[in-house]
Design a protein around this motif. Sequence first.
Motif, short mmCIF file in Angstrom:
data_model
loop_
_atom_site.label_atom_id
_atom_site.label_comp_id
_atom_site.label_asym_id
_atom_site.label_seq_id
_atom_site.Cartn_x
_atom_site.Cartn_y
_atom_site.Cartn_z
N ILE A 102 -5.79 -1.45 7.27
CA ILE A 102 -5.00 -1.13 6.03
C ILE A 102 -4.21 0.13 6.15
CG2 ILE A 102 -5.49 -0.47 3.65
CD1 ILE A 102 -8.20 -2.15 3.85
N LYS A 156 1.86 -1.63 4.02
CA LYS A 156 1.34 -2.79 4.36
C LYS A 156 1.32 -3.65 3.14
CE LYS A 156 -0.19 -2.66 8.89
NZ LYS A 156 -0.97 -3.40 9.90
N GLU A 157 1.51 -4.87 3.11
CA GLU A 157 1.52 -5.68 2.16
C GLU A 157 0.22 -6.51 1.87
OE1 GLU A 157 4.74 -8.81 1.61
OE2 GLU A 157 3.53 -9.99 0.38
N VAL A 158 -0.40 -6.70 0.53
CA VAL A 158 -1.77 -6.89 0.28
C VAL A 158 -1.51 -8.00 -0.65
CG1 VAL A 158 -3.15 -5.20 0.98
CG2 VAL A 158 -2.42 -5.15 -1.24
N ILE A 210 -4.57 -9.14 4.27
CA ILE A 210 -3.53 -8.08 4.82
C ILE A 210 -3.47 -8.46 6.24
CG2 ILE A 210 -5.71 -6.47 5.13
CD1 ILE A 210 -3.54 -4.25 4.55
N CYS A 252 0.87 -1.10 -0.02
CA CYS A 252 0.10 0.05 -0.18
C CYS A 252 0.76 1.36 0.06
CB CYS A 252 -0.80 0.20 1.05
SG CYS A 252 -1.75 -1.36 1.24
#
Lengths: 218, 218
Positions: free
Chosen positions: A176, A180-182, A198, A157
């Motif tokens: 969120i 952060k990784e999604v 997430i 993100c």
Amino acid sequence: MFSSSEENYLKAIYHLSLASTKGISTNAIANKLATKASSVTDMIKKLADKNMLVYKKYQGVTLTEKGKKTAANIIRKHRLWEVFLVEKLNFSWDEVHDVAEQLEHIKSPKLINEIDALLGFPKYDPHGDPIPDKNGALHQIEKSLLASLKIKEKGICVGVNDSSATFLQFLDKQGIALGKEVEVVDKEDFDNSMTIKINKKAITISNKIANNLYIQKL
Amino acid sequence: MFSSSEENYLKAIYHLSLASTKGISTNAIANKLATKASSVTDMIKKLADKNMLVYKKYQGVTLTEKGKKTAANIIRKHRLWEVFLVEKLNFSWDEVHDVAEQLEHIKSPKLINEIDALLGFPKYDPHGDPIPDKNGALHQIEKSLLASLKIKEKGICVGVNDSSATFLQFLDKQGIALGKEVEVVDKEDFDNSMTIKINKKAITISNKIANNLYIQKL
DNA sequence: AAATAAATTTAGATAAGGCTAAAAATAAAT
DNA sequence: ATTTATTTTTAGCCTTATCTAAATTTATTT
């Protein structure tokens, strides 16, 4: 020197210019600033007289180089103040906009340069938007809307397309945050909603959400 | 909510009220704000309508409790910003006034409370002026004009009566700063100039200087 | 106490920024 | 290619905060 009102017009036109190659229409500006077309006509005449933009009746406006630089400088101030509020004054990312909207009009080159230095010359604001440098240059990174990712694609993100408090608070609630990784787990053809992973958890979000969150693909 | 202009009037009247027990005259306000008496008449009518002050034609004005509190709050913001600029942004005490004059009008209770906390709840601004608390109360310390000290009397510099850049830069040049100890070595009857000892050195200053420097007697 | 001076208020203008309603120009549709 | 719809501009008015000049009130002198 420019009034706050003139600065707001320049800023609005600058933002609209990023999303269009043609001249910016009177109505588009009026809409962005929640004002009336007739008021816009008056103001763009004034800004044209000051060589901030080129205006031909009924043809919309285009910022001059001076106009772009002036606008970028206001945006630079806005975004630096946002970083300051979050980093130094315990504001959350959904609280900074209105205050920065006021602070961006403070006239003092030393003030904003010192704020910049105090913050360690940040390159992005709390919403992931790039901070123009002193010459007005923007170093935009490669980013995609989450909605455009395919199943199994992953990313980080890096920004939001909507900075409204309601949207930002929604992201907070869902865990969120920028950085952060999604991963896209599933997409639903019917309503374009998607399920993403997430924080090691799967959550489902609507297409509207996915269209307002920027991702840097991995 | 008040406009910047209204706030400036309230602040000016508040300052004038500290130095007088009677009502504040239209002319005094006009003079302080470098404006015209007729403009003042208009504005004080408006502020009277808003219950910020009591106005009787030709009799000058007196702030109400609400007016005092409002004014004190603006002064609080001004002085806290001055401390911030000096403590956090490397401004010198002769550079802060104009910027603080702009920043004092920013509307955000959270902003000023966080600035206050960041600074450790300071009680005085860089010129030695007390910072009103959230209720508008001022805790003024005992202080005397240097000009009023007699030969051999000693004290600590605690404030200035004139915050103009020229005066402050003069003090810098002479090595006079808040917190420093001074002793009156000699006074000249002819022009009321005086010789003082500061930084272990004797210097001679005019009466005008001595009348703009506050001392806490030892 | 009357006359003069000074301070204050009123009246009328101006400039910035905004609005509404009507007119004019451009764009869209038949 | 007209007609209709939309967009944009113009014209006139409003508010805020100024100003100048004239009128009025208060203060000061003689």
